[in-house]
Design a protein around this motif. Sequence first.
Motif, mmCIF file in Angstrom:
data_model
loop_
_atom_site.group_PDB
_atom_site.id
_atom_site.type_symbol
_atom_site.label_atom_id
_atom_site.label_comp_id
_atom_site.label_asym_id
_atom_site.label_seq_id
_atom_site.Cartn_x
_atom_site.Cartn_y
_atom_site.Cartn_z
ATOM 1 N N VAL A 13 0.819 -1.164 -0.079
ATOM 2 C CA VAL A 13 0.127 -0.122 0.125
ATOM 3 C C VAL A 13 0.949 1.346 0.039
ATOM 4 O O VAL A 13 0.620 2.172 -0.802
ATOM 5 C CB VAL A 13 -1.005 -0.030 1.330
ATOM 6 N N VAL A 24 -4.892 -2.069 -1.532
ATOM 7 C CA VAL A 24 -4.096 -1.112 -2.580
ATOM 8 C C VAL A 24 -5.495 0.021 -3.033
ATOM 9 O O VAL A 24 -5.311 0.992 -3.040
ATOM 10 C CB VAL A 24 -3.330 -1.638 -3.504
ATOM 11 N N ALA A 38 -6.972 2.380 -0.797
ATOM 12 C CA ALA A 38 -5.759 3.500 -0.517
ATOM 13 C C ALA A 38 -5.664 4.439 -1.722
ATOM 14 O O ALA A 38 -5.663 5.743 -1.302
ATOM 15 C CB ALA A 38 -4.383 3.042 -0.245
#
Length: 243
Positions: A182, A212, A215
């Motif tokens: 991430v 991911v 984010a």
Amino acid sequence: MILRANKGQVSYGVSIGIILIDTFTPFIPGDVGNATTYSFPVRFQTVKGLTFDKLLNKDRSMLEPLIEAGQDLVNEGVKAVTGDCGYLAMYQEELADTLKVPVFMSSLLQLPFMSHMLKKGEKIGVICSKADYFDEKILEGLGINSHVSLCVRGLEGQENFRKAAHDEIGIIAPDLIEQEVVSVARQLTEDEPAVKLLLLECSSLPPYAAAVQQAVQLPVFDYVTMINYVQSTLVQSRFQGFM
């Protein structure tokens, strides 16, 4: 209806065959090498001696064992063959020419499709296992031209990922690796605002795709999105509904 057995085939009902390289790494759910990743059965075949280091060194001596592994899968009835490392791209052409089923060895094969989803000036971000290996030659072998705009970041500098995937210590810390992946994704998109799609090249990265995406708020492609896509073409279902 009369159904006939295929000579030499002893089991049925598996469409996707997956060639595994020879590693000492735990495969968690979401990893290409974990059978519970899929909502359908898959068949695995390991190529003994085909290590990650040999892939990085572009060892062509492993072509014949790879072909044998692929043929074993075909003999057991699979309808398409893939692998568990994006760097297997170097063998894509030979395997596709040899095996009598569709072959899609690398997650990177999704790049041309992804590129057509972008506006001019937009880019694809690629998070890979080891960026030093990611060169134009590996893309050329897949028929991917230089007009595909990529921003590549490797995970070789991330301690927990490196220990599990490169050093192969036999232990994995998924929570810590997720934080590393991430972090790299965030840094990539901050450094390169033109990146509008992400591809997780490594077969060990799909477990972290959801984190991911949360984010960076972008579409995320990976090995499993490719395998699921191919499976959907091999096993079509009739639609049920009403009007």
